[in-house]
Design a protein around this motif. Sequence first.
Motif, PDB file in Angstrom:
ATOM      1  N   GLN A   2       0.842  -1.192   0.000  1.00  0.00           N
ATOM      2  CA  GLN A   2       0.000   0.000   0.000  1.00  0.00           C
ATOM      3  C   GLN A   2       0.876   1.241   0.000  1.00  0.00           C
ATOM      4  N   LEU A   3       0.535   2.164  -0.888  1.00  0.00           N
ATOM      5  CA  LEU A   3       1.193   3.463  -0.915  1.00  0.00           C
ATOM      6  C   LEU A   3       0.187   4.494  -0.453  1.00  0.00           C
ATOM      7  N   VAL A   4       0.601   5.348   0.460  1.00  0.00           N
ATOM      8  CA  VAL A   4      -0.300   6.349   1.015  1.00  0.00           C
ATOM      9  C   VAL A   4       0.326   7.727   0.888  1.00  0.00           C
ATOM     10  N   GLU A   5      -0.356   8.604   0.131  1.00  0.00           N
ATOM     11  CA  GLU A   5       0.124   9.969  -0.044  1.00  0.00           C
ATOM     12  C   GLU A   5      -0.466  10.878   1.032  1.00  0.00           C
ATOM     13  N   CYS A  21       4.869  10.288   0.508  1.00  0.00           N
ATOM     14  CA  CYS A  21       4.269   8.993   0.205  1.00  0.00           C
ATOM     15  C   CYS A  21       5.028   7.924   0.960  1.00  0.00           C
ATOM     16  N   GLY A 121      -0.412   4.868  -5.357  1.00  0.00           N
ATOM     17  CA  GLY A 121      -1.183   5.380  -4.242  1.00  0.00           C
ATOM     18  C   GLY A 121      -2.578   5.789  -4.695  1.00  0.00           C
TER      19      GLY A 121
END
Length: 130
Positions: A2-5, A21, A121
């Motif tokens: 999971q990529l979270v910005e 990120c 993301g």
Amino acid sequence: VQLVESGGGLVQTGGSLRLSCAVSGRAFKDYAWAWFRQLPNKEREREFVAAISWNGDSTYYRDSVEGRFTISRDSATDTVALQMNSLKPEDTAVYYCALDGGMAFAGMAYYSSFSTYDYWGQGTQVTVSS
């Protein structure tokens, strides 16, 4: 994976924002990062903004952001940042971070290609008011 910005928002022309990120769910040892953006009314298109190579030695930028945006990475924390200065209304977009799980000795054409990246993301909105 999971990529979270984070870090998007509303800013006036000439202002600055810093996007971040983070990756979770898997440990990547060496990988390239990039930022793409989706402009208003262009829902089917994400344009390349900036990238940093898997070893951190090289950075790449689209012409319109060169000198204003800076991409950087922190391997210790598995994060990438995009410092955006001197923002313009035409920078208004949803910004996406992306990660390339492979290691490639390549140049601008590779790192600026949408198809290079394996993970994306969810996007963060950046709005620049005039």
